[in-house]
Design a protein around this motif. Structure first.
Motif, PDB file in Angstrom:
ATOM      1  N   THR A 116       8.371   0.861   7.048  1.00  0.00           N
ATOM      2  CA  THR A 116       7.034   0.491   6.571  1.00  0.00           C
ATOM      3  C   THR A 116       6.822   0.977   5.144  1.00  0.00           C
ATOM      4  O   THR A 116       6.245   0.261   4.314  1.00  0.00           O
ATOM      5  CB  THR A 116       5.960   1.089   7.492  1.00  0.00           C
ATOM      6  OG1 THR A 116       6.165   0.608   8.828  1.00  0.00           O
ATOM      7  CG2 THR A 116       4.564   0.684   7.029  1.00  0.00           C
ATOM      8  N   ARG A 117       7.281   2.187   4.853  1.00  0.00           N
ATOM      9  CA  ARG A 117       7.163   2.713   3.493  1.00  0.00           C
ATOM     10  C   ARG A 117       7.916   1.825   2.498  1.00  0.00           C
ATOM     11  O   ARG A 117       7.399   1.503   1.422  1.00  0.00           O
ATOM     12  CB  ARG A 117       7.712   4.136   3.430  1.00  0.00           C
ATOM     13  CG  ARG A 117       7.671   4.760   2.034  1.00  0.00           C
ATOM     14  CD  ARG A 117       8.323   6.118   2.024  1.00  0.00           C
ATOM     15  NE  ARG A 117       9.720   6.027   2.406  1.00  0.00           N
ATOM     16  CZ  ARG A 117      10.700   5.676   1.578  1.00  0.00           C
ATOM     17  NH1 ARG A 117      10.433   5.333   0.334  1.00  0.00           N
ATOM     18  NH2 ARG A 117      11.942   5.628   2.008  1.00  0.00           N
ATOM     19  N   GLN A 118       9.129   1.392   2.856  1.00  0.00           N
ATOM     20  CA  GLN A 118       9.915   0.550   1.953  1.00  0.00           C
ATOM     21  C   GLN A 118       9.269  -0.816   1.748  1.00  0.00           C
ATOM     22  O   GLN A 118       9.286  -1.366   0.632  1.00  0.00           O
ATOM     23  CB  GLN A 118      11.327   0.399   2.504  1.00  0.00           C
ATOM     24  CG  GLN A 118      12.143   1.685   2.476  1.00  0.00           C
ATOM     25  CD  GLN A 118      13.462   1.556   3.198  1.00  0.00           C
ATOM     26  OE1 GLN A 118      13.854   0.463   3.623  1.00  0.00           O
ATOM     27  NE2 GLN A 118      14.154   2.675   3.373  1.00  0.00           N
ATOM     28  N   LEU A 119       8.723  -1.378   2.821  1.00  0.00           N
ATOM     29  CA  LEU A 119       8.044  -2.671   2.695  1.00  0.00           C
ATOM     30  C   LEU A 119       6.858  -2.576   1.749  1.00  0.00           C
ATOM     31  O   LEU A 119       6.683  -3.424   0.858  1.00  0.00           O
ATOM     32  CB  LEU A 119       7.570  -3.150   4.072  1.00  0.00           C
ATOM     33  CG  LEU A 119       8.569  -3.890   4.959  1.00  0.00           C
ATOM     34  CD1 LEU A 119       7.986  -4.105   6.340  1.00  0.00           C
ATOM     35  CD2 LEU A 119       8.962  -5.211   4.331  1.00  0.00           C
ATOM     36  N   MET A 120       6.030  -1.556   1.933  1.00  0.00           N
ATOM     37  CA  MET A 120       4.846  -1.404   1.096  1.00  0.00           C
ATOM     38  C   MET A 120       5.227  -1.056  -0.348  1.00  0.00           C
ATOM     39  O   MET A 120       4.595  -1.534  -1.304  1.00  0.00           O
ATOM     40  CB  MET A 120       3.926  -0.336   1.679  1.00  0.00           C
ATOM     41  CG  MET A 120       3.364  -0.682   3.048  1.00  0.00           C
ATOM     42  SD  MET A 120       2.230   0.559   3.705  1.00  0.00           S
ATOM     43  CE  MET A 120       0.832   0.360   2.590  1.00  0.00           C
ATOM     44  N   ALA A 121       6.263  -0.242  -0.517  1.00  0.00           N
ATOM     45  CA  ALA A 121       6.681   0.144  -1.868  1.00  0.00           C
ATOM     46  C   ALA A 121       7.285  -1.032  -2.627  1.00  0.00           C
ATOM     47  O   ALA A 121       7.188  -1.102  -3.855  1.00  0.00           O
ATOM     48  CB  ALA A 121       7.684   1.295  -1.794  1.00  0.00           C
ATOM     49  N   SER A 122       7.887  -1.988  -1.903  1.00  0.00           N
ATOM     50  CA  SER A 122       8.539  -3.117  -2.576  1.00  0.00           C
ATOM     51  C   SER A 122       7.550  -4.044  -3.266  1.00  0.00           C
ATOM     52  O   SER A 122       7.922  -4.792  -4.174  1.00  0.00           O
ATOM     53  CB  SER A 122       9.364  -3.919  -1.559  1.00  0.00           C
ATOM     54  OG  SER A 122       8.517  -4.530  -0.592  1.00  0.00           O
ATOM     55  N   ILE A 123       6.281  -4.008  -2.848  1.00  0.00           N
ATOM     56  CA  ILE A 123       5.267  -4.871  -3.477  1.00  0.00           C
ATOM     57  C   ILE A 123       4.126  -4.056  -4.084  1.00  0.00           C
ATOM     58  O   ILE A 123       3.061  -4.591  -4.367  1.00  0.00           O
ATOM     59  CB  ILE A 123       4.706  -5.894  -2.461  1.00  0.00           C
ATOM     60  CG1 ILE A 123       4.181  -5.181  -1.213  1.00  0.00           C
ATOM     61  CG2 ILE A 123       5.760  -6.923  -2.093  1.00  0.00           C
ATOM     62  CD1 ILE A 123       3.525  -6.111  -0.214  1.00  0.00           C
ATOM     63  N   GLY A 124       4.342  -2.759  -4.260  1.00  0.00           N
ATOM     64  CA  GLY A 124       3.363  -1.939  -4.968  1.00  0.00           C
ATOM     65  C   GLY A 124       2.164  -1.512  -4.160  1.00  0.00           C
ATOM     66  O   GLY A 124       1.119  -1.204  -4.741  1.00  0.00           O
ATOM     67  N   VAL A 165       2.365  -2.363 -12.376  1.00  0.00           N
ATOM     68  CA  VAL A 165       3.280  -3.432 -12.798  1.00  0.00           C
ATOM     69  C   VAL A 165       3.622  -4.330 -11.613  1.00  0.00           C
ATOM     70  O   VAL A 165       3.580  -5.566 -11.717  1.00  0.00           O
ATOM     71  CB  VAL A 165       4.562  -2.830 -13.415  1.00  0.00           C
ATOM     72  CG1 VAL A 165       5.592  -3.931 -13.674  1.00  0.00           C
ATOM     73  CG2 VAL A 165       4.234  -2.101 -14.710  1.00  0.00           C
ATOM     74  N   GLN A 166       3.961  -3.726 -10.478  1.00  0.00           N
ATOM     75  CA  GLN A 166       4.298  -4.514  -9.289  1.00  0.00           C
ATOM     76  C   GLN A 166       3.111  -5.344  -8.810  1.00  0.00           C
ATOM     77  O   GLN A 166       3.263  -6.519  -8.460  1.00  0.00           O
ATOM     78  CB  GLN A 166       4.775  -3.588  -8.167  1.00  0.00           C
ATOM     79  CG  GLN A 166       6.162  -3.018  -8.373  1.00  0.00           C
ATOM     80  CD  GLN A 166       6.547  -2.073  -7.251  1.00  0.00           C
ATOM     81  OE1 GLN A 166       5.968  -1.003  -7.091  1.00  0.00           O
ATOM     82  NE2 GLN A 166       7.524  -2.471  -6.452  1.00  0.00           N
ATOM     83  N   SER A 167       1.936  -4.762  -8.810  1.00  0.00           N
ATOM     84  CA  SER A 167       0.758  -5.489  -8.336  1.00  0.00           C
ATOM     85  C   SER A 167       0.421  -6.665  -9.240  1.00  0.00           C
ATOM     86  O   SER A 167       0.020  -7.733  -8.748  1.00  0.00           O
ATOM     87  CB  SER A 167      -0.442  -4.543  -8.240  1.00  0.00           C
ATOM     88  OG  SER A 167      -0.788  -4.039  -9.519  1.00  0.00           O
ATOM     89  N   LEU A 168       0.593  -6.501 -10.534  1.00  0.00           N
ATOM     90  CA  LEU A 168       0.335  -7.610 -11.460  1.00  0.00           C
ATOM     91  C   LEU A 168       1.311  -8.752 -11.228  1.00  0.00           C
ATOM     92  O   LEU A 168       0.920  -9.928 -11.232  1.00  0.00           O
ATOM     93  CB  LEU A 168       0.426  -7.118 -12.907  1.00  0.00           C
ATOM     94  CG  LEU A 168      -0.715  -6.218 -13.393  1.00  0.00           C
ATOM     95  CD1 LEU A 168      -0.440  -5.710 -14.811  1.00  0.00           C
ATOM     96  CD2 LEU A 168      -2.042  -6.962 -13.360  1.00  0.00           C
TER      97      LEU A 168
END
Length: 393
Positions: free
Chosen positions: A12-20, A32-35
């Motif tokens: 879950t941490r990796q999934l959430m971190a992959s898209i900011g 940057v990821q969220s933009l």
């Protein structure tokens, strides 16, 4: 030690971190990821709406565009909601770490590890369905290319994207480029769905684990009353354990309140979009079946099936939470409370009175995620679909 780096919460941490969306990321990386993610999702919505500029408006075109465009809107809204509540999400994860520190023995550790493992299993299970299903849906774009190799015709078979998207360029000439863009959008949308909903699932499983922990500690507390421990020592230990039960119960209720306080209104809006999306896709399926369009029927049928699975998935965890709250109430009633000192029984009343109330999360003050809620949403979607179908005919 950070428990979110372990084998239970790591996915879950990796999934959430992959898209900011991971709240413990560096702020610069998160921005940057969220933009990038927001730009891609919003651009995909606009490109679908641009179809109305280059094509003559019709009911079939509107249904075809709207059936997929509303999914992109849902993904974008989910992402924006979680991102702008990142501080609140962080506080919930902080509380999970604090709750793990309340564990006193190996039996309680096994209980929390079991529910953490359940969260991991559900993440793997949902991912093994979502991503292969998305890949299979994407591969339908290349069926004409495969058929041209197996049974070639005088002219190449026409190719098209599974959804109506307007790129303002020749689609046949830049088909593979457009396909690559569509693949990015599709997998990004699925990752947003996986990250946000598995976060919700992790929270509910943690709350269920706390209820199970309460039930275990409560049972062991009253078992001591019938043991051979001296009355004075028993009195002290029963009071101490009951106070710890009350403390964990308050932690659990606060955790559920925090979940509901920030996300109930926004998820109520998303539920409305979900009902609209399912209604439109069922209507699209009925049209395809009436027209004997096999490809359209399969495509629409997969969309409807995915909606059913998703709605059931989220309501299932709401029902699981309700069941664990009721299980705690049953354990309180079945415990040997009558063998405890009178003042200890009075402490138990505090937990008993609150446990008599439902532990359900109320979305928007109206809707309760549960199996009954699942049936309600499906019934509403089918009713709206029939209304659309009757108006059209």
């Amino acid at each position: 030690m950070d428990i979110f780096d372990n084998k239970y919460y790591g996915l879950t941490r990796q999934l959430m971190a992959s898209i900011g969306l991971w709240p413990y990321q560096k702020r610069e990386h998160q921005i940057v990821q969220s933009l990038c993610v927001s730009f891609i999702l919003i651009l995909s919505i606009l490109l679908q709406l641009a179809t109305f500029i280059t094509h003559e408006f019709s009911t079939s075109l509107f249904i075809e565009v709207f059936s997929f465009d509303i999914l992109c809107i849902i993904y974008a809204l989910k992402y924006i909601i979680v991102y702008f509540h990142s501080n609140h999400v962080k506080s919930l994860f902080d509380q999970i770490q604090r709750d793990w520190k309340l564990i006193k023995n190996a039996d309680e550790l096994k209980i929390m590890q079991q529910y953490a493992y359940n969260a991991k299993f559900y993440t793997i299970f949902s991912g093994s369905i979502v991503y292969p299903g998305t890949l299979a849906f994407i591969l339908t774009m290349f069926v004409p290319d495969v058929l041209d190799i197996i049974t070639p015709l005088d002219e190449p078979r026409p190719r098209q994207l599974p959804v109506q998207i307007e790129f303002f360029f020749d689609q046949d000439r830049y088909f593979y480029l457009f396909s690559f863009i569509f693949i990015i959008v599709a997998f990004l949308g699925m990752t947003v769905l996986m990250a946000t909903e598995n976060m919700y699932m992790l929270f509910t499983q943690h709350a269920c684990g706390l209820f199970k922990l309460l039930s275990h500690r409560l049972t062991r507390t009253f078992d001591m009353c019938s043991s051979k421990i001296t009355p004075s020592k028993t009195k002290c230990r029963v009071c101490t354990n009951l106070l710890s039960v009350i403390n964990i119960h308050q932690h659990c209720l606060k955790f559920l309140y925090d979940m509901q306080y920030k996300f109930s209104s926004s998820y109520f809006i998303l539920s409305g979009f979900g009902v609209a999306s399912l209604s439109v896709n069922m209507f699209r399926l009925f049209l395809a079946l009436n027209a004997d369009n096999v490809f359209e029927s399969v495509s629409s049928g997969l969309f409807v099936y995915a909606h059913f699975c998703y709605i059931f998935w989220m309501n299932y965890f709401g029902q699981d939470l309700i069941d664990h709250g009721e299980y705690l109430l049953q354990q309180i009633c079945n415990a040997q409370w009558y063998t405890a000192p009178l003042h200890s029984q009075k402490l138990l009343l505090m937990v008993l009175r609150r446990s008599m109330k439902s532990t359900a999360i109320i979305v928007g003050g109206l809707f309760i995620p549960s199996l009954e809620g699942f049936a309600t949403l499906i019934s509403m979607s089918l009713s709206y679909c029939m209304v659309i179908y009757s108006v059209r005919t």
